[in-house]
Write a protein that holds these residues in place. Structure first.
Motif, PDB file in Angstrom:
ATOM      1  N   TYR A   4     -39.220  -9.875 -13.855  1.00  0.00           N
ATOM      2  CA  TYR A   4     -38.177 -10.000 -12.840  1.00  0.00           C
ATOM      3  C   TYR A   4     -38.652 -11.009 -11.809  1.00  0.00           C
ATOM      4  N   SER A   7     -38.584 -11.231  -5.687  1.00  0.00           N
ATOM      5  CA  SER A   7     -37.770 -10.473  -4.729  1.00  0.00           C
ATOM      6  C   SER A   7     -37.371  -9.114  -5.297  1.00  0.00           C
ATOM      7  N   THR A   8     -37.181  -9.040  -6.598  1.00  0.00           N
ATOM      8  CA  THR A   8     -36.889  -7.752  -7.240  1.00  0.00           C
ATOM      9  C   THR A   8     -38.078  -6.819  -7.071  1.00  0.00           C
ATOM     10  N   GLN A  43     -28.960 -11.321  -1.337  1.00  0.00           N
ATOM     11  CA  GLN A  43     -29.769 -11.045  -2.523  1.00  0.00           C
ATOM     12  C   GLN A  43     -29.982  -9.546  -2.726  1.00  0.00           C
ATOM     13  N   THR A  47     -29.550  -7.400  -6.363  1.00  0.00           N
ATOM     14  CA  THR A  47     -30.829  -6.925  -6.885  1.00  0.00           C
ATOM     15  C   THR A  47     -30.801  -5.420  -7.069  1.00  0.00           C
TER      16      THR A  47
END
Length: 182
Positions: A4, A7-8, A43, A47
């Protein structure tokens, strides 16, 4: 195991704290991570949707009278495994800094002397404000570190920010001195 984006993984990590809603995740980012890791509000929800689809977290909807429903997200055991696996992987590359001040100064020969001085003075002032913010955050963490197992690690990242900011302030002083000699 599937990879991933970072940021995930950051959001998976945040879900190990008391932050469970999209709004509280954004607040946590703004208070704690924003100095070294930026995630936009836009985001966060995509996410969260992805990590639920991938069964890395589950969503629970809370209802309360007179308020809109609120979704809260909780890591699954699969989500914790994915987070731990990522944490144990070596870092792929050193961070790359994009700094408009350095870019402008690199071409400083084409800028007026007063402009260069003002650029560095303003930068130094902003850095001093950031450093003071770090000191305040450090005091807040230190005051509550007995109640949070993460506080030592938060202080490590905060110390990095303080040290790099202090070095940048010293660099401003050095550069200002050189420009004023000129």
């Amino acid at each position: 195991m599937k990879n991933y984006n970072d940021s995930t993984y950051a959001i998976l990590g945040i879900l190990t704290t008391e932050c469970k809603s999209g709004y509280s995740i954004k607040q946590f980012i703004d208070r704690s991570l924003n100095h070294f890791w930026k995630i936009s509000y836009g985001q966060i929800y995509p996410t969260l949707k992805l990590i639920v689809q991938e069964e890395l977290a589950e969503v629970r909807t809370l209802s309360s009278t007179g308020r809109p429903d609120k979704n809260e997200y909780f890591l699954t055991s699969k989500g914790m495994e994915v987070l731990k696996s990522w944490l144990e992987q070596p870092v792929k590359q050193l961070p790359i800094e994009r700094n408009e001040i350095l870019l402008k100064l690199f071409f400083g020969r084409y800028q007026g002397r007063e402009n260069k001085l003002l650029l560095l003075q303003n930068y130094k002032q902003e850095l001093e404000g950031r450093y003071n913010t770090y000191v305040s955050i450090e005091q807040a963490i230190s005051n509550h570190k007995d109640t949070n197992d993460d506080s030592m690690y938060w202080l490590f990242t905060l110390d990095y920010g303080k040290r790099t900011t202090k070095a940048a302030i010293e660099w401003c002083d050095f550069s200002l001195d050189k420009l004023e000699e000129d």
